[in-house]
Write a protein that holds these residues in place. Structure first.
Motif, PDB file in Angstrom:
ATOM      1  N   UNK A 232       3.914  39.316 -49.697  1.00  0.00           N
ATOM      2  CA  UNK A 232       2.697  38.567 -49.382  1.00  0.00           C
ATOM      3  C   UNK A 232       1.990  39.083 -48.140  1.00  0.00           C
ATOM      4  N   UNK A 233       2.659  39.914 -47.355  1.00  0.00           N
ATOM      5  CA  UNK A 233       2.065  40.363 -46.111  1.00  0.00           C
ATOM      6  C   UNK A 233       0.781  41.145 -46.275  1.00  0.00           C
ATOM      7  N   UNK A 234       0.599  41.821 -47.404  1.00  0.00           N
ATOM      8  CA  UNK A 234      -0.595  42.647 -47.583  1.00  0.00           C
ATOM      9  C   UNK A 234      -1.421  42.204 -48.776  1.00  0.00           C
ATOM     10  N   UNK A 235      -1.274  40.946 -49.188  1.00  0.00           N
ATOM     11  CA  UNK A 235      -2.057  40.417 -50.309  1.00  0.00           C
ATOM     12  C   UNK A 235      -3.229  39.616 -49.764  1.00  0.00           C
ATOM     13  N   UNK A 236      -4.422  39.913 -50.257  1.00  0.00           N
ATOM     14  CA  UNK A 236      -5.616  39.179 -49.857  1.00  0.00           C
ATOM     15  C   UNK A 236      -6.461  38.939 -51.102  1.00  0.00           C
ATOM     16  N   UNK A 237      -6.330  37.770 -51.666  1.00  0.00           N
ATOM     17  CA  UNK A 237      -7.081  37.416 -52.872  1.00  0.00           C
ATOM     18  C   UNK A 237      -7.316  35.918 -52.856  1.00  0.00           C
ATOM     19  N   UNK A 238      -8.472  35.522 -53.376  1.00  0.00           N
ATOM     20  CA  UNK A 238      -8.851  34.119 -53.325  1.00  0.00           C
ATOM     21  C   UNK A 238      -7.887  33.233 -54.110  1.00  0.00           C
ATOM     22  N   UNK A 239      -7.188  33.799 -55.082  1.00  0.00           N
ATOM     23  CA  UNK A 239      -6.286  33.004 -55.912  1.00  0.00           C
ATOM     24  C   UNK A 239      -4.810  33.260 -55.607  1.00  0.00           C
ATOM     25  N   UNK A 240      -4.534  33.814 -54.448  1.00  0.00           N
ATOM     26  CA  UNK A 240      -3.156  34.024 -54.009  1.00  0.00           C
ATOM     27  C   UNK A 240      -2.995  33.385 -52.634  1.00  0.00           C
ATOM     28  N   UNK A 241      -1.976  32.538 -52.484  1.00  0.00           N
ATOM     29  CA  UNK A 241      -1.724  31.889 -51.202  1.00  0.00           C
ATOM     30  C   UNK A 241      -1.400  32.939 -50.148  1.00  0.00           C
ATOM     31  N   UNK A 242      -1.875  32.707 -48.942  1.00  0.00           N
ATOM     32  CA  UNK A 242      -1.694  33.683 -47.870  1.00  0.00           C
ATOM     33  C   UNK A 242      -0.491  33.316 -47.006  1.00  0.00           C
ATOM     34  N   UNK A 243       0.320  34.313 -46.715  1.00  0.00           N
ATOM     35  CA  UNK A 243       1.429  34.129 -45.784  1.00  0.00           C
ATOM     36  C   UNK A 243       0.890  34.294 -44.371  1.00  0.00           C
ATOM     37  N   UNK A 244       0.932  33.223 -43.607  1.00  0.00           N
ATOM     38  CA  UNK A 244       0.397  33.242 -42.249  1.00  0.00           C
ATOM     39  C   UNK A 244       1.370  33.905 -41.282  1.00  0.00           C
ATOM     40  N   UNK A 311       6.059  32.340 -62.273  1.00  0.00           N
ATOM     41  CA  UNK A 311       4.792  31.637 -62.491  1.00  0.00           C
ATOM     42  C   UNK A 311       5.081  30.313 -63.189  1.00  0.00           C
ATOM     43  N   UNK A 312       4.723  29.229 -62.544  1.00  0.00           N
ATOM     44  CA  UNK A 312       4.909  27.888 -63.108  1.00  0.00           C
ATOM     45  C   UNK A 312       3.990  26.932 -62.342  1.00  0.00           C
ATOM     46  N   UNK A 313       3.697  25.754 -62.894  1.00  0.00           N
ATOM     47  CA  UNK A 313       2.766  24.823 -62.233  1.00  0.00           C
ATOM     48  C   UNK A 313       3.170  24.468 -60.814  1.00  0.00           C
ATOM     49  N   UNK A 314       4.459  24.356 -60.552  1.00  0.00           N
ATOM     50  CA  UNK A 314       4.906  23.967 -59.224  1.00  0.00           C
ATOM     51  C   UNK A 314       4.546  25.018 -58.177  1.00  0.00           C
ATOM     52  N   UNK A 315       4.398  26.281 -58.592  1.00  0.00           N
ATOM     53  CA  UNK A 315       4.075  27.363 -57.659  1.00  0.00           C
ATOM     54  C   UNK A 315       2.586  27.688 -57.634  1.00  0.00           C
ATOM     55  N   UNK A 316       1.767  26.836 -58.234  1.00  0.00           N
ATOM     56  CA  UNK A 316       0.312  26.986 -58.170  1.00  0.00           C
ATOM     57  C   UNK A 316      -0.214  25.877 -57.268  1.00  0.00           C
ATOM     58  N   UNK A 317      -0.665  26.249 -56.085  1.00  0.00           N
ATOM     59  CA  UNK A 317      -1.184  25.274 -55.123  1.00  0.00           C
ATOM     60  C   UNK A 317      -2.702  25.154 -55.264  1.00  0.00           C
ATOM     61  N   UNK A 318      -3.231  23.984 -54.896  1.00  0.00           N
ATOM     62  CA  UNK A 318      -4.659  23.699 -55.048  1.00  0.00           C
ATOM     63  C   UNK A 318      -5.254  23.348 -53.692  1.00  0.00           C
ATOM     64  N   UNK A 319      -6.350  24.026 -53.328  1.00  0.00           N
ATOM     65  CA  UNK A 319      -6.988  23.721 -52.044  1.00  0.00           C
ATOM     66  C   UNK A 319      -7.907  22.524 -52.195  1.00  0.00           C
ATOM     67  N   UNK A 320      -8.732  22.260 -51.188  1.00  0.00           N
ATOM     68  CA  UNK A 320      -9.575  21.070 -51.211  1.00  0.00           C
ATOM     69  C   UNK A 320     -10.601  21.107 -52.328  1.00  0.00           C
ATOM     70  N   UNK A 321     -10.927  22.294 -52.838  1.00  0.00           N
ATOM     71  CA  UNK A 321     -11.876  22.417 -53.949  1.00  0.00           C
ATOM     72  C   UNK A 321     -11.172  22.655 -55.277  1.00  0.00           C
ATOM     73  N   UNK A 322      -9.862  22.470 -55.310  1.00  0.00           N
ATOM     74  CA  UNK A 322      -9.028  22.680 -56.498  1.00  0.00           C
ATOM     75  C   UNK A 322      -9.064  24.143 -56.952  1.00  0.00           C
ATOM     76  N   UNK A 323      -9.257  25.041 -55.989  1.00  0.00           N
ATOM     77  CA  UNK A 323      -9.115  26.465 -56.290  1.00  0.00           C
ATOM     78  C   UNK A 323      -7.632  26.794 -56.326  1.00  0.00           C
ATOM     79  N   UNK A 324      -7.137  27.408 -57.417  1.00  0.00           N
ATOM     80  CA  UNK A 324      -5.688  27.660 -57.527  1.00  0.00           C
ATOM     81  C   UNK A 324      -5.240  28.810 -56.630  1.00  0.00           C
ATOM     82  N   UNK A 325      -4.051  28.666 -56.073  1.00  0.00           N
ATOM     83  CA  UNK A 325      -3.453  29.697 -55.221  1.00  0.00           C
ATOM     84  C   UNK A 325      -2.014  29.938 -55.693  1.00  0.00           C
ATOM     85  N   UNK A 326      -1.706  31.165 -56.092  1.00  0.00           N
ATOM     86  CA  UNK A 326      -0.355  31.511 -56.509  1.00  0.00           C
ATOM     87  C   UNK A 326       0.530  31.625 -55.265  1.00  0.00           C
ATOM     88  N   UNK A 327       1.684  30.985 -55.302  1.00  0.00           N
ATOM     89  CA  UNK A 327       2.565  30.986 -54.132  1.00  0.00           C
ATOM     90  C   UNK A 327       4.009  31.272 -54.553  1.00  0.00           C
TER      91      UNK A 327
END
Length: 497
Positions: A232-244, A311-327
């Motif tokens: 996750x350190x080098x992933x930058x995509x709107x639908x992928x959760x970011x590792x801070x 990949x499963x529903x539990x690992x798909x997070x949703x932001x305030x606009x319900x944009x999906x983020x793979x985690x």
């Protein structure tokens, strides 16, 4: 009394008596200048006999006697004639001065006086007031602009400072355990707990909230931690959760993620028949498309291909606009993009979403198509709102695998028997179900790539054809549509360490 330029020609002087009368009377002279609204003043010559005047003076009272000068007769009246003696002002005028009668002089003496120019004081006062008001308005405008510019500058600096604070988190940072305790407020707000660790809510700044996953030290040999940080350190995509960031301090290992207030997709599809949590099919279609784009990015958009394997529903997070983020990349694998298969020593993933080839090589080698299978199962669950590892009861006697039940309904042209929502349109869930069934074909070569899956989700549902029955244990099938029907003999490659 000072001398005057006037002289009066007096013919004679008579004595008169003044009377104040309440009503008008027939007397010789009325004196209007001495009267008032309640009385009239009359003058009577004193030499007239009063006995003749008594009838006229009954409403009158005597005031006083006085002597009055009379002038020469002009016509029928005696007129006092005033004469003007013009002074000689030539000498004063020659000096540019004015002349006037001398106050204490005699015999009509005059004196010269300086000419005073009209005073401009009032003009200066008015002009000064106007200019002062304009100056005050200009000063107020200038002060407001300075204040506004200063406020904007302060807001700009504050915005930049906030950005710089948040920018520190754009790349994974390493934190000490003391930092983790501080940003989670001593682990005060617990979000959840799983097999691999506990998740707490925290914040890095006043506007940047995070979720900290503290891994269980008794689970594994640190592989999940290494996978998360490396992947996750080098992933930058709107639908992928970011590792801070991450923490590896002694025996403590923690992962710091973005915080998503709407939780996971599992919370919204586990009971699609419940109106309180049902998002609507338009929103669910957007979420499915976002997940597909995120997986396609992992497979094709990075320097190395990333296989998620969970990949499963539990690992798909949703932001305030319900944009999906793979985690949750704890089970992820990296491989070169020019080779499609990975070798695995053990199966990995979550039951119900694991592709058949992960269990048995009889179905083919393990590849990125394993994520396609998991995504297909996720779509089927989004349509039905239930776990794919369970079964459904039909006719109250026979249990049937839920995805197979969905396939049978579509093959027979029957209604999906699911919650449609207020829009009353069953086209979207039907499209999601068909795409999901394409993705869960038994053999990897029969499944579409994620790029093709994205195109299928973006297109019209009417153009999709029914896939082969994925629940018949046969070889690769020949299909209609844009997906090539051929078995690919792909080389198995070693995992990149």
């Amino acid at each position: 009394m000072p001398p005057s330029p006037f002289s009066v020609s007096i013919a004679y002087i008579n004595n008169v008596t003044l009377f104040s009368c309440a009503t008008p009377v027939m007397l010789d002279y009325q004196v209007p200048c001495l009267g008032d609204p309640g009385s009239r003043i009359y003058a009577v010559f004193s030499n007239r006999r009063l006995k003749f005047l008594i009838p006229y003076l009954r409403s009158c009272s005597k005031m006083y006697d006085l002597s009055v000068p009379f002038g020469d007769w002009v016509g029928n009246d005696g007129v006092l004639q005033f004469k003007w003696s013009k002074p000689n002002c030539r000498e004063c005028e020659g000096k540019g001065k004015r002349c006037r009668w001398k106050n204490n002089g005699t015999n009509g003496e005059i004196e010269c006086q300086h000419v005073r120019k009209p005073s401009n004081t009032w003009k200066l006062v008015v002009t000064g007031g106007i200019l002062g008001s304009l100056l005050l308005v200009l000063l107020m405008i200038a002060a407001y602009r300075v204040y506004s510019a200063d406020r904007k500058e302060k807001e700009s600096r504050l915005r930049i400072e906030r950005f710089l604070e948040d920018y520190k988190a754009l790349k994974p940072s390493r934190y000490l355990y003391a930092d983790i305790r501080r940003i989670t407020n001593q682990f005060k707000d617990k979000l959840g707990e799983g097999a691999y660790g506990t998740v707490f809510k925290g914040k890095l700044s006043s506007e940047f909230f995070i979720a900290v996953k503290v891994l269980n030290s008794s689970k594994g040999d640190g592989e999940e931690f290494v996978n998360e940080v490396r992947t996750m350190g080098h992933i930058h995509h709107v639908n992928v959760a970011r590792l801070v960031g991450f923490c590896a301090d002694g025996f403590v290992r923690a992962l710091v993620y973005e915080f998503f207030p709407n939780g996971s997709l599992q919370d919204f599809i586990s009971s699609a028949d419940c109106k309180n949590s049902f998002l609507g099919w338009d929103k669910l279609q957007d979420i499915a498309l976002g997940i597909a784009k995120g997986i396609d990015y992992l497979h094709q958009g990075c320097d190395q291909r990333i296989l998620h394997f969970d990949i499963k529903p539990h690992n798909i997070l949703l932001d305030q606009n319900f944009t999906p983020k793979i985690s949750d990349f704890g089970l992820a694998k990296l491989c070169s993009k020019d080779q499609s298969m990975v070798s695995m020593t053990t199966a990995r993933g979550t039951m119900g979403y694991i592709a058949p080839e992960v269990f048995s090589r009889n179905f083919g080698n393990v590849s990125y198509k394993a994520d396609v299978y998991s995504f297909g199962m996720l779509l089927i669950e989004m349509v039905g709102g239930r776990k794919n590892i369970g079964s459904t009861i039909e006719n109250t006697t026979n249990e049937i695998y839920y995805p197979q039940w969905i396939y049978n309904l579509l093959e027979e042209g029957d209604d999906l028997r699911i919650h449609i929502g207020e829009e009353g349109d069953g086209k979207i869930p039907k499209k999601l179900a068909i795409v999901g069934l394409w993705c869960i074909q038994w053999h990897p070569v029969d499944r579409p790539t994620m790029k093709t899956t994205v195109q299928m989700l973006e297109g019209e549902g009417e153009s999709l054809t029914m896939p082969p029955n994925p629940f018949l244990p046969t070889g690769p099938t020949t299909r209609n549509g844009s997906i090539p029907a051929r078995r690919l003999e792909l080389e198995a490659i070693a995992e990149l360490e």
